[in-house]
Scaffold this active site. Structure first.
Site, mmCIF file in Angstrom:
data_model
loop_
_atom_site.group_PDB
_atom_site.id
_atom_site.type_symbol
_atom_site.label_atom_id
_atom_site.label_comp_id
_atom_site.label_asym_id
_atom_site.label_seq_id
_atom_site.Cartn_x
_atom_site.Cartn_y
_atom_site.Cartn_z
ATOM 1 N N SER A 41 0.862 -1.180 0.000
ATOM 2 C CA SER A 41 0.000 0.000 0.000
ATOM 3 C C SER A 41 0.898 1.229 0.000
ATOM 4 O O SER A 41 2.030 1.164 0.498
ATOM 5 C CB SER A 41 -0.868 0.021 1.260
ATOM 6 O OG SER A 41 -1.472 1.292 1.431
ATOM 7 N N TYR A 82 -2.433 -1.221 10.238
ATOM 8 C CA TYR A 82 -2.417 -1.380 8.781
ATOM 9 C C TYR A 82 -1.096 -0.857 8.203
ATOM 10 O O TYR A 82 -0.452 -1.542 7.405
ATOM 11 C CB TYR A 82 -3.598 -0.611 8.179
ATOM 12 C CG TYR A 82 -3.751 -0.771 6.682
ATOM 13 C CD1 TYR A 82 -4.349 -1.912 6.145
ATOM 14 C CD2 TYR A 82 -3.316 0.221 5.809
ATOM 15 C CE1 TYR A 82 -4.501 -2.054 4.774
ATOM 16 C CE2 TYR A 82 -3.465 0.087 4.435
ATOM 17 C CZ TYR A 82 -4.063 -1.056 3.923
ATOM 18 O OH TYR A 82 -4.210 -1.203 2.565
HETATM 19 N N1 LIG Z 1 -8.735 -0.159 -1.936
HETATM 20 C C1 LIG Z 1 -7.691 0.586 -1.650
HETATM 21 O O1 LIG Z 1 -7.740 1.820 -1.676
HETATM 22 C C2 LIG Z 1 -6.374 -0.071 -1.309
HETATM 23 C C3 LIG Z 1 -5.230 0.732 -1.228
HETATM 24 C C4 LIG Z 1 -4.006 0.151 -0.926
HETATM 25 C C5 LIG Z 1 -3.931 -1.217 -0.703
HETATM 26 N N2 LIG Z 1 -5.058 -1.973 -0.778
HETATM 27 C C6 LIG Z 1 -4.935 -3.415 -0.529
HETATM 28 O O2 LIG Z 1 -5.467 -4.132 -1.614
HETATM 29 C C7 LIG Z 1 -5.851 -5.430 -1.178
HETATM 30 C C8 LIG Z 1 -7.238 -5.747 -1.694
HETATM 31 O O3 LIG Z 1 -8.152 -4.859 -1.100
HETATM 32 P P1 LIG Z 1 -9.461 -4.302 -1.820
HETATM 33 O O4 LIG Z 1 -9.342 -2.847 -1.876
HETATM 34 O O5 LIG Z 1 -9.722 -5.062 -3.060
HETATM 35 O O6 LIG Z 1 -10.513 -4.618 -0.663
HETATM 36 P P2 LIG Z 1 -11.775 -5.569 -0.603
HETATM 37 O O7 LIG Z 1 -12.270 -5.437 0.786
HETATM 38 O O8 LIG Z 1 -12.677 -5.280 -1.747
HETATM 39 O O9 LIG Z 1 -11.185 -7.036 -0.836
HETATM 40 C C9 LIG Z 1 -10.492 -7.749 0.155
HETATM 41 C C10 LIG Z 1 -10.864 -9.215 0.000
HETATM 42 O O10 LIG Z 1 -10.079 -9.981 0.920
HETATM 43 C C11 LIG Z 1 -10.907 -10.952 1.504
HETATM 44 N N3 LIG Z 1 -10.376 -11.350 2.808
HETATM 45 C C12 LIG Z 1 -10.351 -10.619 3.961
HETATM 46 N N4 LIG Z 1 -9.812 -11.345 4.942
HETATM 47 C C13 LIG Z 1 -9.493 -12.547 4.422
HETATM 48 C C14 LIG Z 1 -8.919 -13.713 4.955
HETATM 49 N N5 LIG Z 1 -8.579 -13.801 6.253
HETATM 50 N N6 LIG Z 1 -8.710 -14.772 4.142
HETATM 51 C C15 LIG Z 1 -9.089 -14.718 2.835
HETATM 52 N N7 LIG Z 1 -9.639 -13.619 2.280
HETATM 53 C C16 LIG Z 1 -9.838 -12.559 3.054
HETATM 54 C C17 LIG Z 1 -12.271 -10.273 1.645
HETATM 55 O O11 LIG Z 1 -13.316 -11.223 1.791
HETATM 56 C C18 LIG Z 1 -12.333 -9.496 0.333
HETATM 57 O O12 LIG Z 1 -12.940 -10.242 -0.693
HETATM 58 C C19 LIG Z 1 -5.721 -5.415 0.346
HETATM 59 O O13 LIG Z 1 -4.502 -6.030 0.729
HETATM 60 C C20 LIG Z 1 -5.673 -3.934 0.665
HETATM 61 O O14 LIG Z 1 -5.004 -3.673 1.872
HETATM 62 C C21 LIG Z 1 -6.279 -1.443 -1.080
#
Ligand SMILES: NC(=O)c1ccc[n+]([C@@H]2O[C@H](COP(=O)([O-])OP(=O)(O)OC[C@H]3O[C@@H](n4cnc5c(N)ncnc54)[C@H](O)[C@@H]3O)[C@@H](O)[C@H]2O)c1
Length: 252
Positions: A141, A154
């Site tokens: 991130s 986080y």
């Molecule tokens: N959306 C943003 O702005 C952003 C920015 C930087 C980093 N990220 C990172 O991107 C990645 C994906 O996030 P996203 O934005 O698509 O969010 P999201 O919440 O849409 O997707 C996350 C997915 O992970 C699954 N999950 C959660 N805990 C779990 C577990 N213990 N085992 C298996 N699956 C699990 C959830 O069910 C969900 O489907 C994450 O690592 C997040 O930290 C997101």
């Protein structure tokens, strides 16, 4: 197609970035194991891939659990016969300061965001090494590189992801395994809405703030997926240990 005859695992594959990446990897020819805590949602993504002519399976698993990770590796190998690409992407956020964070919350964030990647690598690296190599992509991130407010566990966990990626690249480069992190800025997924909820802020205002960066908008999940496909494919054959930032200019 850039990933023909490749087998991929995507964790958090039912979420915003994971779903887009599962679809993008499959569109480039990869067979995809869509892994998520929400098994029904993972099955819907696998079905979407199959409806588009691709090959996919869904696996319900908690990535912080070693028995679950062992099962994911075993079931993917059984279904596809090998594993060439892993996108360690499942993640959760808690929008709290150190004072507000409980030990249980801290451990859960580290379990899902950090231990998961250690566990996956522990069990998948021997499979990749035996086959001559592979590509692992970990979701960090922007906040793992520069920090951010009210998200102590986080930020710490994502900093760990970035540096664990470098350490993995050093250890396993000689086995032909490349390991890189992709580091998104604010991306239009459920996680942003969850953050607004945790902070008690109106969604519209929160999302408008997320767009306040040089490109004047949030990222879309497919824009992270493009970077993941590139890092997964041989087009990035001399790239390992890197932290690729995909954030519309938010970090600079
Ligand atoms: N959306 C943003 O702005 C952003 C920015 C930087 C980093 N990220 C990172 O991107 C990645 C994906 O996030 P996203 O934005 O698509 O969010 P999201 O919440 O849409 O997707 C996350 C997915 O992970 C699954 N999950 C959660 N805990 C779990 C577990 N213990 N085992 C298996 N699956 C699990 C959830 O069910 C969900 O489907 C994450 O690592 C997040 O930290 C997101």
């Amino acid at each position: 197609m850039r990933l023909e005859n490749k087998q991929a695992i995507v964790t958090g594959g039912a979420g915003g970035i994971g779903r887009a990446s599962s679809l993008a990897l499959a569109a480039e020819g990869a067979r995809v194991a869509v892994v998520d805590l929400d098994g029904a949602a993972a099955e819907r993504v696998a079905e979407e891939i199959r409806a588009a002519g691709g090959e996919a399976i869904a696996i319900a698993a908690d990535v912080s659990s070693e028995p679950d990770i062992e099962r994911v590796v075993r079931e993917t190998q059984a279904a596809f016969g090998g594993i060439d690409v892993v996108f360690n992407n499942a993640g959760i956020i808690r929008r709290t300061t150190a004072v507000e964070t409980t030990v249980e919350e801290w451990d859960r964030v580290f379990g899902v965001n950090v231990r998961s990647i250690f566990l996956m690598c522990k069990h998948v690296v021997p499979v990749m090494a035996a086959a001559g190599g592979g590509s692992i992509v970990n979701t960090g991130s922007g906040w793992g590189l520069k920090g951010g407010g009210q998200a102590i566990s986080y930020c710490a966990s994502k900093g760990a992801v970035v540096n664990m990626t470098r350490a993995l690249a050093i250890d396993h480069g000689p086995q032909g395994i490349r390991v890189n992190s992709v580091n998104p800025g604010d991306v239009n997924t459920g996680m942003l809405r969850e953050e607004a909820r945790q902070l008690g802020q109106a969604e519209d205002g929160f999302l408008a703030e997320a767009a306040d960066r040089p490109l004047r908008r949030m990222g879309e999940p497919r824009e992270i997926a493009s970077a993941v496909v590139w890092l997964a494919s041989d087009e990035s054959s001399y790239v390992t240990g890197s932290a690729l930032v995909v954030d519309g200019g938010g970090i600079a």
